[in-house]
Scaffold this active site. Sequence first.
Site, short mmCIF file in Angstrom:
data_model
loop_
_atom_site.label_atom_id
_atom_site.label_comp_id
_atom_site.label_asym_id
_atom_site.label_seq_id
_atom_site.Cartn_x
_atom_site.Cartn_y
_atom_site.Cartn_z
N LYS A 45 -53.21 -79.26 38.48
CA LYS A 45 -52.94 -79.25 39.92
C LYS A 45 -51.47 -78.96 40.12
O LYS A 45 -50.65 -79.24 39.24
CB LYS A 45 -53.26 -80.62 40.52
N ASP A 79 -55.55 -75.17 47.96
CA ASP A 79 -55.84 -76.56 48.33
C ASP A 79 -55.26 -76.69 49.75
O ASP A 79 -55.08 -75.66 50.42
CB ASP A 79 -55.18 -77.54 47.34
N ALA A 118 -63.57 -78.23 55.90
CA ALA A 118 -64.32 -78.75 57.05
C ALA A 118 -65.18 -77.65 57.66
O ALA A 118 -66.36 -77.85 57.99
CB ALA A 118 -63.37 -79.33 58.09
N TRP A 119 -64.61 -76.46 57.75
CA TRP A 119 -65.32 -75.31 58.32
C TRP A 119 -66.62 -75.01 57.55
O TRP A 119 -67.70 -74.89 58.13
CB TRP A 119 -64.38 -74.10 58.32
N ASN A 138 -60.36 -75.11 55.96
CA ASN A 138 -61.36 -74.32 55.26
C ASN A 138 -62.55 -75.16 54.79
O ASN A 138 -63.71 -74.78 54.93
CB ASN A 138 -60.64 -73.65 54.09
N GLY A 166 -60.96 -83.31 59.71
CA GLY A 166 -60.32 -82.09 59.29
C GLY A 166 -60.83 -80.92 60.08
O GLY A 166 -61.86 -81.01 60.79
O1 2IT Z 1 -59.61 -79.86 44.75
C1 2IT Z 1 -60.16 -78.82 44.33
O2 2IT Z 1 -61.12 -78.84 43.58
C2 2IT Z 1 -59.61 -77.54 44.80
N1 2IT Z 1 -58.66 -77.54 45.58
C3 2IT Z 1 -60.14 -76.24 44.26
C4 2IT Z 1 -59.59 -75.96 42.92
C5 2IT Z 1 -59.95 -74.62 42.37
O3 2IT Z 1 -59.42 -74.29 41.29
O4 2IT Z 1 -60.71 -73.87 42.98
#
Ligand code: 2IT
Length: 445
Positions: A124, A164, A240-241, A238, A235
């Site tokens: 991350k 994210d 929530a949508w 993206n 939210g």
């Molecule tokens: O929290 C998650 O799983 C994401 N933001 C997507 C991570 C990804 O590599 O698609």
Amino acid sequence: MNINNILSALEAKHPGENEFLQAVKEVLVSIEDVYNQHPEFEKNRIIERLVEPDRIFTFRVAWVDDKGDIQVNLGYRVQFNNAIGPYKGGLRFHASVNLSTLKFLGFEQTFKNALTTLPMGGGKGGSDFSPRGKSNAEIMRFCQAFMLELWRNIGPDTDVPAGDIGVGTREIGYLYGMYKKLARENTGTFTGKGLEYGGSLVRPEATGFGALYFVNEMLKAKNIDFNGKTVAISGFGNVAWGAVKKATELGAKVITISGPDGYIFDPEGVSGEKIEYMLELRNSGDDIVAPYAEKYPNSTFYPGKKPWEQKVDIALPCAIQNELNLQDAEALLANGVTCVAEVSNMGCTAEAVDFFIEKKVLFAPGKAVNAGGVATSGLEMSQNAMHIQWTAEEVDQKLHQIMKNIHTQSLKYGKDNDGYINYVKGANVAGFMKVARAMIAQGVV
Ligand code: 2IT
């Protein structure tokens, strides 16, 4: 395993990393029994090795705003664990981002990615940069400055970032553009790319769609029909949508969405063109939902409030960590909630999760519920590696199958003696077993 000893040692080493410690504690409590049944885990010091990321990059991101002033932000990439595959996980651009947030997200991602059955490790990253109110040009310059530093540490078989909070298709475009210029290769390396240059169909919808497929499985296991249910969603981004779109498609009525400014109650349901209007709201860059109530006068805006005070059958936090606390959990249960599923990562506080489990509420954690997003990222990686593009139907069908499979795995390890399904335990144990076995097989590295 002595959970308290492990946690206090971790806290002494990393003081103040509250979100990270919260995420670790949740997993340790869940896996305690299986850990003690498998002496090889202790012998291989799996926990001690799992709670420290493989490595962390932190860097300065300096950029020039539209006024010509120099701005300085912090950039991070946490490469948490690659026992199963290349580091994989999103980048978060949000004012609240710090190392504790990204370590908790990277830790969760490791188990979530294991659950998808695809070969992806956990990572991350992100920045305390806030896209709110920034111009396109400022966002581009920030993304370029961020990538100038990070590009050497990522690659299609090394570490594959994605979006994210605060990082959508636009940001991925700017990040990937700069990455390619520096790396001089066009091999993917990011997921969530635009469709014109290697993105996957259904990736924008995938987190929300996957979550609803999972919720549908939870209800099916209890012989409850999803059709006709009322749903509270938080939210309006993206995730929530996608969740609103699929919930509506499956015959439910979504009566709330929310932003940092408050929430919208729409008794007629967020459906039809209102769903697409969510994207317009998001793209305005102001990060507020209040204008929804001006556009649709039959709805009400509650400033500064959260949607959990409404009476609903299903509650789906889709915004950010710890957005649903004990008080909210109590209010939902008092109003007769049937099912709560975290679509955001660690959407509920530890107290709220404990409460739901104690009261035997049908509840599932983010690492299972929202895994459809990263799973579809995994499908994007496959398509890039094969230089092909699958149809929307092909991707959606694979996503659906993966979510059903995650549900089956969580069920397998989560069934309590009295028949209650503890999805928190189920998801944590299923994810942990896979990562732990992969680590043992590969020796002390
Ligand atoms: O929290 C998650 O799983 C994401 N933001 C997507 C991570 C990804 O590599 O698609």
